[in-house]
Structures are given as structure tokens and as C-alpha cells.
Design an enzyme around this catalytic site. Structure first.
Site, PDB file in Angstrom:
ATOM      1  N   HIS A  43       0.817  -1.220   0.102  1.00 37.96           N
ATOM      2  CA  HIS A  43      -0.065  -0.042   0.001  1.00 37.96           C
ATOM      3  C   HIS A  43       0.912   1.133   0.027  1.00 37.96           C
ATOM      4  O   HIS A  43       1.573   1.352   0.997  1.00 37.96           O
ATOM      5  CB  HIS A  43      -0.878  -0.188   1.371  1.00 37.96           C
ATOM      6  CG  HIS A  43      -1.923   1.093   1.421  1.00 37.96           C
ATOM      7  ND1 HIS A  43      -2.112   1.730   2.623  1.00 37.96           N
ATOM      8  CD2 HIS A  43      -2.763   1.482   0.688  1.00 37.96           C
ATOM      9  CE1 HIS A  43      -2.801   2.746   2.639  1.00 37.96           C
ATOM     10  NE2 HIS A  43      -3.395   2.676   1.039  1.00 37.96           N
ATOM     11  N   HIS A  85      -1.621  10.946  -2.971  1.00 34.49           N
ATOM     12  CA  HIS A  85      -2.633  10.500  -2.452  1.00 34.49           C
ATOM     13  C   HIS A  85      -3.985  11.377  -2.180  1.00 34.49           C
ATOM     14  O   HIS A  85      -4.948  11.523  -2.557  1.00 34.49           O
ATOM     15  CB  HIS A  85      -2.518   9.684  -1.127  1.00 34.49           C
ATOM     16  CG  HIS A  85      -3.680   9.250  -0.557  1.00 34.49           C
ATOM     17  ND1 HIS A  85      -4.524   9.856   0.464  1.00 34.49           N
ATOM     18  CD2 HIS A  85      -4.695   7.856  -0.862  1.00 34.49           C
ATOM     19  CE1 HIS A  85      -5.807   9.077   0.618  1.00 34.49           C
ATOM     20  NE2 HIS A  85      -5.713   7.788   0.052  1.00 34.49           N
TER      21      HIS A  85
END
Length: 297
Positions: A43, A85
Site C-alpha cells: 500500500h 494520495h
């Protein structure tokens, strides 16, 4: 003459074998629903030891033998896809504002922060840089970035990385076909489905018709209906992708249970029992070690 021909054949086999990249092997596993190998997805890269969504975080993953990295996209003022992100750069850099407030040259004057908020010498990478870094070495999953579907496709073609990148979204098949029908069948696309939500069963049914390589399954509670839907996905020939990142994605069978509570069988073991053959984690090295003990690597 016969011996000479045999030598030529042997030489060709050696050349072909050496031409096989690590990515070729991983792509074969990704497309093989019968493979017992579990693909490990890191991740945002190895964000515990390098800034998230940084080239260093991805290099670390390549070095430790991770199978796939997950990343997120935003676009600069001058139309360049970069890795980020959040909607702003405030949390992850020493700058402020949205990526779209800056040109690429302006944006790369800022420095990325590491996992504890310290400023590093690393800069915000572009998607193209990342694709070239990872080419033939590791698979890539693009998480936040659906709105750039067509732009991503062009970069995949340009860099020769089309076969190793998975693009995903949580939208219905009808919407994805409407938005991206011209390139949908040219890329590796994976749906994300919250199995606890109303309409989850219909989503699964619709997507089984096109048999994607995998379906990402999210669920806060593991009801009989959820377990039944995962079985249906696996029986259809698609792989099951489960996130072990935090409890709401896996009914409490998360990374912290595996590592901090020292109960990997209650976390990753349970996920394997659900039929998952792709696991996204924040603890890639520990997960790889665990999977080796289960002969799933």
C-alpha cells in the site's frame, strides 16, 4: 549436424528463459486463477521506511520481493500525472495547496515527508518516472486515478508497461463502459466492490460476465452473504483481492492483528481461508514471510 541442431535449440531455450522478466512471471500468476501463489500488494509502497508514493518506497518493494505496488494520482497545472494520495500536498510535503495549483517544475521544488512527518530529500515523482522505474520488475495498481483513465492508458503504451498495470474503480460496469469503453478492453481493469452495500450482488453478477483478473472485496462484517459472494467470484474464475490494511476493510482481520497482536492466522490466515490470492498490506515483509510458511509463495 544433428548435434549442432540440438545445440541451437538449447541456446534458443536459454535466450528465451533469460528474456523472461520478473514481471512476466507475475503477469502469468495474475492471469492464472488456479495458481496457489498469493500476490502481495504494498500500500503506497514501503511507506514505513520511505515517503509514501515515492520512488524510494517502490525500490524498497522491488528489493524485498513484493509483487505489486499501489499508488495514487493527481494532475499538475500543466497536465502532468504525478503521484499523490491527498487532494493537497500539505500532509506529505513541505508545500501547501493542490497539485493542480503548480506546474510540474514548481511542484518538484517541494520535498516529500516520511511516515513520521520529517522532510526528506525525495521529490514528488511523475507517473511516467514510476512506470519506467518499475518496468519488468513489479506490478502496479493505480488506486486513486480513475478520472485519468485515458491519460494513463497513453502512458502505459508509451512506456511499454500495459501488461503490468491494474487500474481499478468502485463504479458499476455500465458506468465504466460508458466512460472508457474505447480503452476498457485494452487495459487490466479491476472493480472494487463493498460486499456489505446494497447492490453488491448485482455488481458481482455484472462483472463476472467480463471475468476481470480479480475483484477487490471490501467488507466491515463477514456475513454469510459476503462469504457467499466471494465464493461466487472465485468460482467465476476471477481472483479475490482482500485488503488487510485496517479493520473496516476485512471484518477485523487486519495487519495489526497479525503483527502487533502476533496473531497472523487470525488475520492473514483467515483472509486466505476466504479464498483470497491477492492481499494488499502495510506490512509487506511480514506478510511475505508468513506466506512462505504456508507454501503460498
Amino acid at each position: 549436424m544433428k548435434k549442432f541442431c540440438l545445440l541451437i535449440v538449447a541456446f534458443v531455450h536459454v535466450v528465451c528463459a533469460s528474456a523472461q522478466t520478473r514481471t512476466d512471471t507475475l503477469v502469468n500468476v495474475l492471469h492464472d486463477p488456479s495458481s496457489r501463489r498469493v500476490l502481495v500488494v504494498s500500500h503506497r509502497g514501503d511507506w514505513r521506511n520511505a515517503p509514501e508514493n515515492s520512488l524510494q518506497a517502490f525500490l524498497n518493494c522491488i528489493d524485498m520481493g513484493v509483487d505489486m505496488i499501489e499508488l495514487d494520482l493527481k494532475k499538475t497545472k500543466d497536465g502532468v500525472l504525478v503521484l499523490m494520495h491527498d487532494d493537497t500536498i500539505d500532509r506529505t510535503t513541505d508545500g501547501h495547496g493542490k497539485p493542480s495549483d503548480y506546474t510540474l517544475a514548481e511542484l518538484q521544488k517541494f520535498h516529500l515527508k516520511n511516515g513520521i512527518g520529517c522532510v526528506t530529500f525525495h521529490h514528488i515523482p511523475t507517473l511516467e518516472e514510476t512506470l519506467l522505474l518499475c518496468k519488468d520488475k513489479i506490478l502496479i495498481n493505480i488506486d486513486k486515478g480513475y478520472e485519468y483513465f485515458a491519460d494513463v492508458y497513453k502512458l502505459l503504451v508509451k512506456t511499454g508497461t500495459l501488461k503490468q498495470v491494474v487500474i481499478k474503480s468502485g463504479y458499476t460496469l455500465d458506468k465504466v463502459r460508458s466512460d472508457n469503453g474505447d480503452v476498457l478492453d485494452k487495459v487490466i481493469y479491476m472493480p472494487v466492490i463493498n460486499l456489505n452495500e446494497a447492490g453488491a450482488e448485482q455488481k458481482v453478477i455484472d462483472y463476472t460476465n467480463i471475468k476481470p483478473v480479480a475483484m477487490e472485496c471490501c467488507f466491515s462484517t463477514a456475513t454469510p452473504e459476503v462469504l457467499s459472494l466471494m465464493k461466487r467470484i472465485k468460482d467465476s474464475g476471477s481472483k479475490i483481492w482482500i485488503n488487510s490494511l485496517w479493520p473496516s476493510l476485512n471484518a477485523g482481520h487486519d495487519d495489526d492483528t497479525a503483527v502487533d497482536l502476533c496473531k497472523p492466522d487470525d488475520s492473514w490466515g483467515w483472509i486466505l481461508d476466504c479464498g483470497a490470492s491477492i492481499i494488499q498490506t502495510d506490512r509487506p515483509q511480514k506478510l511475505i514471510e508468513y506466506l512462505k510458511t504456508k507454501q503460498r509463495r
